[in-house]
Write a protein that holds these residues in place. Structure first.
Motif, mmCIF file in Angstrom:
data_model
loop_
_atom_site.group_PDB
_atom_site.id
_atom_site.type_symbol
_atom_site.label_atom_id
_atom_site.label_comp_id
_atom_site.label_asym_id
_atom_site.label_seq_id
_atom_site.Cartn_x
_atom_site.Cartn_y
_atom_site.Cartn_z
ATOM 1 N N ILE A 6 17.053 52.554 -10.522
ATOM 2 C CA ILE A 6 16.087 51.378 -10.608
ATOM 3 C C ILE A 6 15.001 51.988 -11.531
ATOM 4 C CG2 ILE A 6 14.370 49.849 -9.424
ATOM 5 C CD1 ILE A 6 15.968 50.362 -6.809
ATOM 6 N N GLN A 7 14.940 51.243 -12.820
ATOM 7 C CA GLN A 7 13.897 51.598 -13.693
ATOM 8 C C GLN A 7 12.844 50.490 -13.640
ATOM 9 O OE1 GLN A 7 15.077 52.409 -17.463
ATOM 10 N NE2 GLN A 7 13.150 52.615 -18.324
ATOM 11 N N ALA A 8 11.669 50.704 -13.048
ATOM 12 C CA ALA A 8 10.491 49.611 -13.064
ATOM 13 C C ALA A 8 9.427 49.925 -13.839
ATOM 14 C CB ALA A 8 10.286 49.622 -11.404
ATOM 15 N N SER A 9 9.513 49.277 -15.127
ATOM 16 C CA SER A 9 8.399 49.638 -16.030
ATOM 17 C C SER A 9 7.374 48.327 -15.749
ATOM 18 C CB SER A 9 8.930 49.445 -17.440
ATOM 19 O OG SER A 9 9.544 48.061 -17.908
ATOM 20 N N LEU A 10 6.464 48.522 -16.691
ATOM 21 C CA LEU A 10 5.500 47.479 -16.410
ATOM 22 C C LEU A 10 5.482 45.935 -16.532
ATOM 23 C CD1 LEU A 10 2.245 49.539 -17.486
ATOM 24 C CD2 LEU A 10 2.840 48.798 -14.930
ATOM 25 N N ARG A 36 30.522 51.171 -0.775
ATOM 26 C CA ARG A 36 29.850 50.999 0.670
ATOM 27 C C ARG A 36 28.673 51.709 0.778
ATOM 28 N NH1 ARG A 36 35.397 51.011 1.043
ATOM 29 N NH2 ARG A 36 35.291 53.159 1.885
ATOM 30 N N GLU A 37 28.587 52.843 0.086
ATOM 31 C CA GLU A 37 27.423 53.659 0.124
ATOM 32 C C GLU A 37 27.016 54.332 -1.147
ATOM 33 O OE1 GLU A 37 29.358 57.735 1.609
ATOM 34 O OE2 GLU A 37 29.218 56.103 3.071
ATOM 35 N N ALA A 38 25.511 54.335 -1.001
ATOM 36 C CA ALA A 38 25.322 54.813 -2.334
ATOM 37 C C ALA A 38 23.582 55.500 -2.292
ATOM 38 C CB ALA A 38 24.664 53.559 -3.076
ATOM 39 N N ASP A 39 23.503 56.383 -3.309
ATOM 40 C CA ASP A 39 22.066 57.007 -3.569
ATOM 41 C C ASP A 39 21.203 56.055 -4.260
ATOM 42 O OD1 ASP A 39 23.091 59.063 -2.013
ATOM 43 O OD2 ASP A 39 23.446 60.291 -3.804
ATOM 44 N N VAL A 40 19.892 56.203 -4.013
ATOM 45 C CA VAL A 40 19.102 55.105 -4.787
ATOM 46 C C VAL A 40 17.861 56.091 -5.730
ATOM 47 C CG1 VAL A 40 17.205 53.406 -4.761
ATOM 48 C CG2 VAL A 40 19.133 53.515 -3.485
ATOM 49 N N LEU A 41 18.084 56.093 -7.039
ATOM 50 C CA LEU A 41 17.115 56.814 -7.687
ATOM 51 C C LEU A 41 15.949 55.739 -8.322
ATOM 52 C CD1 LEU A 41 19.246 59.187 -9.562
ATOM 53 C CD2 LEU A 41 18.186 59.603 -7.459
ATOM 54 N N ILE A 42 14.419 56.015 -8.009
ATOM 55 C CA ILE A 42 13.594 54.911 -8.387
ATOM 56 C C ILE A 42 12.833 55.613 -9.644
ATOM 57 C CG2 ILE A 42 11.864 53.420 -7.799
ATOM 58 C CD1 ILE A 42 13.098 53.487 -5.001
ATOM 59 N N LYS A 43 12.501 54.978 -10.719
ATOM 60 C CA LYS A 43 11.784 55.387 -11.729
ATOM 61 C C LYS A 43 10.638 54.618 -12.404
ATOM 62 C CE LYS A 43 13.419 58.055 -14.987
ATOM 63 N NZ LYS A 43 14.240 58.684 -16.187
ATOM 64 N N GLY A 44 9.523 55.016 -12.319
ATOM 65 C CA GLY A 44 8.391 54.065 -13.095
ATOM 66 C C GLY A 44 7.538 53.483 -12.126
ATOM 67 N N PRO A 45 6.504 52.959 -12.803
ATOM 68 C CA PRO A 45 5.124 52.565 -11.932
ATOM 69 C C PRO A 45 5.137 51.036 -11.670
ATOM 70 C CG PRO A 45 4.765 52.703 -14.173
ATOM 71 C CD PRO A 45 6.111 53.070 -14.143
ATOM 72 N N GLY A 46 6.292 50.129 -12.027
ATOM 73 C CA GLY A 46 6.354 48.745 -12.147
ATOM 74 C C GLY A 46 6.083 48.184 -10.757
#
Length: 138
Positions: free
Chosen positions: A32-36, A89-99
């Motif tokens: 997940i890349q959450a930019s502004l 069925r299963e996953a890892d979540v990597l979150i990046k950004g300040p959004g």
């Protein structure tokens, strides 16, 4: 005198390929890349090959509505739907950004039924960063 031009078709060797071979994956990584201004959700397998992706812009949101949590939730739902069709069925979540869409996208992934193994924040943080500009003399 009229000359007939043969039509070129998409057939190759007389056979029509009906469906592209889909990969079956049971485990993957959701980025997940959450930019502004936007939120981009990418689903990959364990080796890093992209299975599906979606963004708030590709979900139909334009302008300032792309930065809203609802747009991020819609983008995450669109990306996850394709991954579930591939058998994830299963996953890892990597979150990046300040959004703003960070939490909303994560909530949408939790509701999808995929079992989450790991949730990591991989936002790049400077270790004291670049040198600031010199002090202004007036």
């Amino acid at each position: 005198m009229v000359k007939l031009i043969p039509r070129l078709s998409s057939r190759r060797n007389g056979r029509i390929r009906l469906r592209k071979n889909t990969r079956k994956i049971s485990q993957g990584v959701i980025h997940i890349q959450a930019s502004l201004q936007n939120t981009i959700v990418t689903v990959t397998d364990v080796r890093g090959r992209v299975v599906s992706w979606a963004s708030a812009g590709s979900a139909g949101f334009k302008g300032t509505t792309r930065r809203t949590p609802f747009a991020a939730q819609t983008a995450a739902t669109n990306a996850i739907r394709t991954a579930i069709n591939h058998g994830m069925r299963e996953a890892d979540v990597l979150i990046k950004g300040p959004g703003l869409g960070r939490d909303a996208a994560l909530r949408a992934i939790r509701r999808s039924g995929i079992r989450l193994e790991l949730i990591l924040d991989v936002t790049p943080m400077p270790h004291n960063g670049c040198r600031p500009p010199k002090k202004r003399r007036v």
